[in-house]
Scaffold this motif. Structure first.
Motif, PDB file in Angstrom:
ATOM      1  N   LEU A 126      -6.510  -4.172  -9.814  1.00  0.00           N
ATOM      2  CA  LEU A 126      -5.188  -4.250 -10.442  1.00  0.00           C
ATOM      3  C   LEU A 126      -4.491  -2.893 -10.481  1.00  0.00           C
ATOM      4  N   GLN A 127      -5.266  -1.831 -10.713  1.00  0.00           N
ATOM      5  CA  GLN A 127      -4.681  -0.496 -10.830  1.00  0.00           C
ATOM      6  C   GLN A 127      -5.021   0.402  -9.645  1.00  0.00           C
ATOM      7  N   ASN A 128      -5.798  -0.113  -8.696  1.00  0.00           N
ATOM      8  CA  ASN A 128      -6.240   0.732  -7.582  1.00  0.00           C
ATOM      9  C   ASN A 128      -5.129   0.931  -6.554  1.00  0.00           C
ATOM     10  N   THR A 129      -5.030   2.151  -6.028  1.00  0.00           N
ATOM     11  CA  THR A 129      -3.989   2.458  -5.037  1.00  0.00           C
ATOM     12  C   THR A 129      -4.579   3.067  -3.770  1.00  0.00           C
ATOM     13  N   VAL A 130      -5.884   2.840  -3.537  1.00  0.00           N
ATOM     14  CA  VAL A 130      -6.553   3.464  -2.392  1.00  0.00           C
ATOM     15  C   VAL A 130      -7.135   2.432  -1.423  1.00  0.00           C
ATOM     16  N   LEU A 131      -7.815   1.408  -1.940  1.00  0.00           N
ATOM     17  CA  LEU A 131      -8.521   0.454  -1.085  1.00  0.00           C
ATOM     18  C   LEU A 131      -7.558  -0.271  -0.145  1.00  0.00           C
ATOM     19  N   THR A 132      -7.960  -0.394   1.131  1.00  0.00           N
ATOM     20  CA  THR A 132      -7.135  -1.106   2.112  1.00  0.00           C
ATOM     21  C   THR A 132      -7.854  -2.299   2.734  1.00  0.00           C
ATOM     22  N   GLU A 133      -9.203  -2.336   2.666  1.00  0.00           N
ATOM     23  CA  GLU A 133      -9.949  -3.418   3.308  1.00  0.00           C
ATOM     24  C   GLU A 133     -10.981  -3.999   2.343  1.00  0.00           C
ATOM     25  N   LEU A 134     -11.002  -5.338   2.234  1.00  0.00           N
ATOM     26  CA  LEU A 134     -11.955  -6.031   1.367  1.00  0.00           C
ATOM     27  C   LEU A 134     -12.586  -7.172   2.163  1.00  0.00           C
ATOM     28  N   PHE A 135     -13.860  -7.014   2.528  1.00  0.00           N
ATOM     29  CA  PHE A 135     -14.556  -8.004   3.344  1.00  0.00           C
ATOM     30  C   PHE A 135     -15.675  -8.643   2.529  1.00  0.00           C
TER      31      PHE A 135
END
Length: 502
Positions: free
Chosen positions: A244-253
């Motif tokens: 909800l507050q993260n601004t870094v992750l780009t990939e979730l597998f």
């Protein structure tokens, strides 16, 4: 030391000698060097630490010891004992299969591993360690806290040794892979072994999950991708809360994670807020149309996710998969347009930068929208020599737009549009556009589905254009006579184009 060295001249079995912490000088150490000069000497380790021996003599001795160690399978193992006992942090994988170790040496190896905190993988297969060695490794498993993979196959281990390993696993939480070989354990014991290994894998997965969740919550700048195997609904709930507050992750597998609609509900809430995650894979889970509808609703407003994989969720309809695919495709197009709008290459092409002679965007998603942007930039350019837009998802419309942009480009000599999505329509458009071009001598349309009609257009191109000496195209569905004629015209062009040959 001198007396001991003389006595060992008659010995043909001793391999290791530990004399640390004595009062040996260079004179005594030289006696061991003289002993080692004898090719029949079997010593492979001599420990003279904390003695008064010079580095020069120690180096001579170590060279001879290394010779002995490298001369036999056991010799190669001997050096590993020292590294294990010293807890060498660089030693993480131990492959000593088929080294004639036997049960006595395997016991020493197991004892050294009991206190080791770095080795994660051991392959000691085919060493005849027997039940004695297996029991020693069982005792090691009760103490070791870092080992993850252990291979004990082909070691003449019986059910007695196998049972020792199995019992030890009840007290071990790190080993996730263990091979004993066929027939060592009975059917029920083998099932119990698999359950214990699965327990350890699940425990490590939960540790990883907690670790990832904490890093997400802290907005760790190095955490850009997460790939987990056994998260489940509860795990996805934890990750979604942190997203909800993260601004870094780009990939979730999260493929094959037993995720249901319950877990998807939390992810949908997170994707409403999150503005950085671009790729999500939920392949092979237990999601139904209900969960897919939640994601479809979110994707109406989410402009960031460019890849969302719900395949192999048997209860998700093809209709919903297609609708989700359309929305992610639109996001990809928008993302491409935004990226190209500030692209350095596009800006330099538009500015007619004389130093920009080569542009290669191999495997960069462009689509027809991206092709249109590059086509516009090319019309202002008079210096580019090589343009590679292969594997860029360009369709027939994009190919037609690019064709009109390059048909009379004054400096472009090499054009690659290989492995894009256009058909005979796009191939024909490129072929027609280049008929009167006097500069291009290399054209790559490999993997583009031109079929017979596209190949015929390329054949006609070569009839008009004698500059093109190298042409690659998809020969699928093309008659042999057309292929032969194209080859003949390329040979003709090569004779005329001396600059290409040189």
């Amino acid at each position: 030391a001198i007396a001991l060295a003389n006595a060992l001249k008659e010995n043909s079995t001793l391999q290791e000698l530990f004399l640390g912490g004595n009062l040996i000088t260079d004179r005594g150490a030289q006696a061991f060097v003289d002993l080692l000069v004898d090719a029949n000497c079997t010593l492979q380790i001599i420990d003279l630490t904390d003695n008064n021996v010079s580095q020069d003599v120690l180096e001579k001795m170590n060279v001879l010891l290394a010779r002995n160690r490298n001369g036999s399978p056991m010799g190669q193992v001997a050096g590993l004992f020292m590294r294990l006992n010293s807890n060498d942090p660089a030693l993480k994988h131990l492959y000593v299969n088929d080294k004639e170790i036997g049960n006595k040496a395997s016991k020493r190896l197991a004892e050294a591993l009991s206190k080791n905190t770095y080795v994660t993988t051991i392959d000691i297969s085919s060493n005849n360690i027997g039940d004695i060695g297996a029991i020693s490794f069982g005792e090691m498993l009760r103490e070791n806290t870092t080992l993850q993979s252990l291979n004990l196959k082909n070691n003449y281990i019986t059910s007695s040794g196998g049972q020792s390993i199995l019992t030890a696993l009840h007290h071990n939480s790190t080993v996730t892979e263990l091979e004993l070989g066929d027939g060592v354990l009975g059917e029920m014991e083998q099932l119990q072994l698999e359950i214990l290994l699965a327990r350890n894998r699940a425990g490590q997965e939960m540790d990883s999950l907690a670790h990832y969740t904490q890093r997400l919550s802290e907005n760790d700048p190095t955490l850009t991708a997460i790939n987990l195997d056994q998260a489940g609904d509860d795990g996805l709930k934890m990750l979604s809360g942190a997203l909800l507050q993260n601004t870094v992750l780009t990939e979730l597998f999260l493929t094959s994670n037993d995720i249901t609609d319950k877990g998807v509900k939390h992810l949908a809430v997170a994707l409403e807020m999150n503005k950085t995650v671009r790729e999500v894979s939920l392949y092979g889970n237990s999601i139904t149309d209900c969960g897919a509808m939640m994601l479809l609703y979110v994707m109406q407003t989410n402009k960031t996710v460019t890849f969302l994989d719900l395949r192999k969720n048997e209860e998700v309809s093809e209709d919903l998969l297609e609708k989700l695919d359309l929305l992610t495709k639109q996001n990809r197009m928008n993302h491409t347009v935004q990226k190209l709008a500030v692209s350095n290459a596009v800006a330099r092409l538009q500015a007619n930068d004389p130093s920009l002679t080569d542009v290669s965007l191999n495997y960069e998603y462009l689509g027809d929208e991206g092709a249109m942007i590059y086509a516009g930039a090319l019309k202002e350019n008079t210096y580019l020599a090589n343009l590679n837009l292969s594997h860029a998802s360009i369709g027939d419309s994009g190919a037609q737009i690019l064709a009109s942009a390059v048909h009379n480009h004054p400096t472009l000599t090499c054009l690659s549009l290989a492995w894009n999505d256009f058909t005979r329509i796009g191939v024909t458009a490129v072929a027609l556009a280049l008929r009167k071009n006097k500069v291009i001598n290399e054209l790559d349309l490999s993997g583009c589905r031109g079929e017979d009609a596209g190949a015929t257009a390329l054949l006609e191109l070569l009839l008009y254009n004698k500059n093109i000496c190298k042409l690659s195209y998809d020969e699928t569905g093309v008659p042999d006579c057309t292929i032969a004629n194209i080859d003949q015209l390329l040979k003709r062009n090569s004779k005329f184009n001396t600059s290409f040959l040189t």
